[in-house]
Design a protein around this motif. Structure first.
Motif, PDB file in Angstrom:
ATOM      1  N   PHE A  26       0.852  -1.197   0.000  1.00 46.55           N
ATOM      2  CA  PHE A  26       0.000   0.000   0.000  1.00 46.55           C
ATOM      3  C   PHE A  26       0.883   1.241   0.000  1.00 46.55           C
ATOM      4  O   PHE A  26       1.854   1.328   0.752  1.00 46.55           O
ATOM      5  N   TYR A  27       0.544   2.187  -0.854  1.00 50.11           N
ATOM      6  CA  TYR A  27       1.191   3.493  -0.785  1.00 50.11           C
ATOM      7  C   TYR A  27       0.182   4.566  -1.143  1.00 50.11           C
ATOM      8  O   TYR A  27      -0.798   4.317  -1.852  1.00 50.11           O
ATOM      9  N   ALA A  28       0.406   5.751  -0.603  1.00 49.96           N
ATOM     10  CA  ALA A  28      -0.475   6.884  -0.897  1.00 49.96           C
ATOM     11  C   ALA A  28       0.389   8.128  -0.997  1.00 49.96           C
ATOM     12  O   ALA A  28       1.363   8.302  -0.256  1.00 49.96           O
ATOM     13  N   ILE A  29       0.024   8.982  -1.939  1.00 51.10           N
ATOM     14  CA  ILE A  29       0.763  10.228  -2.161  1.00 51.10           C
ATOM     15  C   ILE A  29      -0.217  11.389  -2.113  1.00 51.10           C
ATOM     16  O   ILE A  29      -1.276  11.349  -2.744  1.00 51.10           O
ATOM     17  N   GLN A  30       0.117  12.389  -1.331  1.00 54.07           N
ATOM     18  CA  GLN A  30      -0.689  13.610  -1.288  1.00 54.07           C
ATOM     19  C   GLN A  30       0.068  14.702  -2.042  1.00 54.07           C
ATOM     20  O   GLN A  30       1.262  14.919  -1.803  1.00 54.07           O
ATOM     21  N   VAL A  31      -0.630  15.365  -2.949  1.00 59.97           N
ATOM     22  CA  VAL A  31      -0.004  16.451  -3.699  1.00 59.97           C
ATOM     23  C   VAL A  31      -0.559  17.786  -3.220  1.00 59.97           C
ATOM     24  O   VAL A  31      -1.652  17.861  -2.650  1.00 59.97           O
ATOM     25  N   ASP A  32       0.202  18.852  -3.444  1.00 59.56           N
ATOM     26  CA  ASP A  32      -0.251  20.177  -3.034  1.00 59.56           C
ATOM     27  C   ASP A  32      -1.049  20.831  -4.166  1.00 59.56           C
ATOM     28  O   ASP A  32      -1.342  20.201  -5.195  1.00 59.56           O
ATOM     29  N   GLN A  46       3.728  -7.585   4.886  1.00 53.91           N
ATOM     30  CA  GLN A  46       4.248  -8.107   6.154  1.00 53.91           C
ATOM     31  C   GLN A  46       4.027  -7.112   7.284  1.00 53.91           C
ATOM     32  O   GLN A  46       3.716  -7.494   8.414  1.00 53.91           O
ATOM     33  N   ILE A  47       4.183  -5.822   6.985  1.00 51.25           N
ATOM     34  CA  ILE A  47       3.922  -4.788   7.989  1.00 51.25           C
ATOM     35  C   ILE A  47       2.454  -4.844   8.425  1.00 51.25           C
ATOM     36  O   ILE A  47       2.139  -4.714   9.618  1.00 51.25           O
ATOM     37  N   MET A  48       1.544  -5.065   7.469  1.00 49.46           N
ATOM     38  CA  MET A  48       0.117  -5.155   7.805  1.00 49.46           C
ATOM     39  C   MET A  48      -0.152  -6.325   8.753  1.00 49.46           C
ATOM     40  O   MET A  48      -0.926  -6.203   9.704  1.00 49.46           O
ATOM     41  N   VAL A  49       0.507  -7.457   8.483  1.00 47.71           N
ATOM     42  CA  VAL A  49       0.347  -8.627   9.356  1.00 47.71           C
ATOM     43  C   VAL A  49       0.913  -8.325  10.743  1.00 47.71           C
ATOM     44  O   VAL A  49       0.285  -8.626  11.777  1.00 47.71           O
ATOM     45  N   ASP A  50       2.107  -7.729  10.785  1.00 52.44           N
ATOM     46  CA  ASP A  50       2.720  -7.372  12.068  1.00 52.44           C
ATOM     47  C   ASP A  50       1.823  -6.428  12.863  1.00 52.44           C
ATOM     48  O   ASP A  50       1.649  -6.585  14.076  1.00 52.44           O
ATOM     49  N   TYR A  51       1.257  -5.461  12.167  1.00 48.09           N
ATOM     50  CA  TYR A  51       0.392  -4.487  12.843  1.00 48.09           C
ATOM     51  C   TYR A  51      -0.866  -5.154  13.384  1.00 48.09           C
ATOM     52  O   TYR A  51      -1.340  -4.821  14.467  1.00 48.09           O
ATOM     53  N   TRP A 103      -4.037  13.966   7.310  1.00 48.92           N
ATOM     54  CA  TRP A 103      -3.910  13.085   6.143  1.00 48.92           C
ATOM     55  C   TRP A 103      -3.156  11.810   6.508  1.00 48.92           C
ATOM     56  O   TRP A 103      -3.567  10.702   6.124  1.00 48.92           O
ATOM     57  N   LEU A 104      -2.072  11.947   7.273  1.00 49.87           N
ATOM     58  CA  LEU A 104      -1.237  10.795   7.604  1.00 49.87           C
ATOM     59  C   LEU A 104      -1.992   9.779   8.460  1.00 49.87           C
ATOM     60  O   LEU A 104      -2.011   8.575   8.147  1.00 49.87           O
ATOM     61  N   PHE A 105      -2.631  10.223   9.541  1.00 45.81           N
ATOM     62  CA  PHE A 105      -3.316   9.284  10.434  1.00 45.81           C
ATOM     63  C   PHE A 105      -4.516   8.638   9.744  1.00 45.81           C
ATOM     64  O   PHE A 105      -4.771   7.445   9.920  1.00 45.81           O
ATOM     65  N   ASP A 106      -5.257   9.414   8.954  1.00 42.15           N
ATOM     66  CA  ASP A 106      -6.385   8.843   8.219  1.00 42.15           C
ATOM     67  C   ASP A 106      -5.906   7.801   7.216  1.00 42.15           C
ATOM     68  O   ASP A 106      -6.493   6.720   7.078  1.00 42.15           O
ATOM     69  N   THR A 107      -4.830   8.118   6.501  1.00 47.08           N
ATOM     70  CA  THR A 107      -4.315   7.209   5.472  1.00 47.08           C
ATOM     71  C   THR A 107      -3.720   5.958   6.100  1.00 47.08           C
ATOM     72  O   THR A 107      -3.906   4.842   5.586  1.00 47.08           O
ATOM     73  N   PHE A 108      -3.015   6.116   7.212  1.00 48.95           N
ATOM     74  CA  PHE A 108      -2.419   4.960   7.904  1.00 48.95           C
ATOM     75  C   PHE A 108      -3.510   3.995   8.363  1.00 48.95           C
ATOM     76  O   PHE A 108      -3.396   2.778   8.175  1.00 48.95           O
ATOM     77  N   ALA A 109      -4.583   4.537   8.977  1.00 48.02           N
ATOM     78  CA  ALA A 109      -5.688   3.687   9.436  1.00 48.02           C
ATOM     79  C   ALA A 109      -6.347   2.978   8.253  1.00 48.02           C
ATOM     80  O   ALA A 109      -6.701   1.793   8.342  1.00 48.02           O
ATOM     81  N   MET A 110      -6.483   3.675   7.141  1.00 46.52           N
ATOM     82  CA  MET A 110      -7.075   3.069   5.938  1.00 46.52           C
ATOM     83  C   MET A 110      -6.203   1.914   5.442  1.00 46.52           C
ATOM     84  O   MET A 110      -6.720   0.855   5.059  1.00 46.52           O
ATOM     85  N   ALA A 111      -4.883   2.093   5.466  1.00 48.85           N
ATOM     86  CA  ALA A 111      -3.966   1.035   5.036  1.00 48.85           C
ATOM     87  C   ALA A 111      -4.077  -0.192   5.919  1.00 48.85           C
ATOM     88  O   ALA A 111      -3.864  -1.320   5.470  1.00 48.85           O
ATOM     89  N   MET A 112      -4.421   0.033   7.190  1.00 51.71           N
ATOM     90  CA  MET A 112      -4.513  -1.058   8.166  1.00 51.71           C
ATOM     91  C   MET A 112      -5.946  -1.538   8.357  1.00 51.71           C
ATOM     92  O   MET A 112      -6.337  -1.970   9.451  1.00 51.71           O
TER      93      MET A 112
END
Length: 293
Positions: A26-32, A46-51, A103-112
């Protein structure tokens, strides 16, 4: 704009290639507003499983600066079943504003898959605290006690210098009490003893007491972490792998090496666990049975 020509395309190609090899990457990019890259966050399968296993408690830190422009590199870290530091996610940010954190916390939770940690440890950043209340209202936000001590040494330097007993009394207020009333009495005694009733910094910290005094955090699972020390130590490890002299693409490749090394250490610990029996602290039958299991 400061990226060298080819950096953006190279990074996008790198992220797309990772997703091709690992479809769950998973990756996400925010543009200005000018369509320039502002923030990037990425996690692999693997990070998702660890989390999912160990993500109840997260230490979050943006101390490390990736490059000479001072852009924050944010890390979500925790602790695994071997008490080793484990990485839950990474992000390159343009700045440390509230909008970037939202943006970061919302996107991180979405990834998880929507999972939010039960407890998060951070330093004393006002923008971050406000955003966490908005985005993760059910997560217990604890402040790093080590940072509290550092700030105390700075704001109360004259008190530390004049009274050798102040450090002990201040520490007792943080750690030693089981009941809120005991803490409140000890806090008032400390203020009276050292004539600190009108100290503005202590007044501000008292208003935040539920986030850092241990008596208010005993009901919150924190995986034996009271500081962001794991994040701080990870920053020192990072310096062995990445440098501000690296371009953005090199940064990603070197960060991959860091992830691989941590996973190798966990594999070694797993192997030791499978082929050995832990030594019990006391010769108690139930401990011997637990060790054999």
């Amino acid at each position: 704009m400061e990226m060298k020509i080819g950096d953006t395309g190279g990074v996008l190609e790198y992220l797309q290639q990772k997703q091709f090899v690992d479809p769950n990457f998973f990756y996400a990019i925010q543009v200005d507003e000018d369509d320039l890259i502002a923030n990037i966050v990425w996690v692999d399968a693997q990070i998702m499983v660890d989390y999912s296993h160990f993500g109840d408690v997260v230490s979050f830190d943006t101390t490390y600066r990736k490059n000479k422009e001072g852009r924050p590199f944010a890390l979500f870290v925790g602790v695994n079943h071997h008490k080793q530091t484990i990485i839950f996610g990474a992000a390159l940010l343009y700045d440390e504003t509230a909008s970037a954190f939202i943006w970061l916390f919302d996107t991180f939770a979405m990834a998880m898959s929507g999972k939010q940690p039960k407890t998060i440890l951070t330093d004393q950043d006002a923008a971050m605290a406000k955003v966490l209340t908005m985005t993760w209202p059910n997560t217990c936000h604890r402040l790093c006690i080590w940072h509290i001590y550092q700030n105390a040494a700075m704001h109360l330097s004259s008190v530390f210098a004049r009274f050798t007993s102040f450090s002990k009394d201040f520490s007792a207020c943080i750690y030693d009490f089981e009941e809120e009333e005991e803490f409140l009495c000890a806090w008032d005694e400390m203020l009276n003893k050292y004539e600190l009733k009108s100290n503005e910094w202590l007044e501000r910290m008292f208003k935040l007491r539920e986030k850092w005094v241990l008596v208010y955090g005993r009901q919150s699972f924190c995986a034996n972490m009271t500081t962001t020390q794991r994040s701080e130590s990870m920053n020192s490890v990072l310096k062995r792998y990445v440098s501000y002299k690296h371009n953005l693409l090199q940064f990603f490749h070197h960060f991959d090496r860091l992830i691989d090394e941590h996973r190798y250490q966990e594999l070694k610990a797993d192997l030791r666990t499978c082929h050995s029996t832990p030594i019990a602290s006391f010769p108690v039958e139930i401990l011997k049975h637990a060790a054999s299991v």
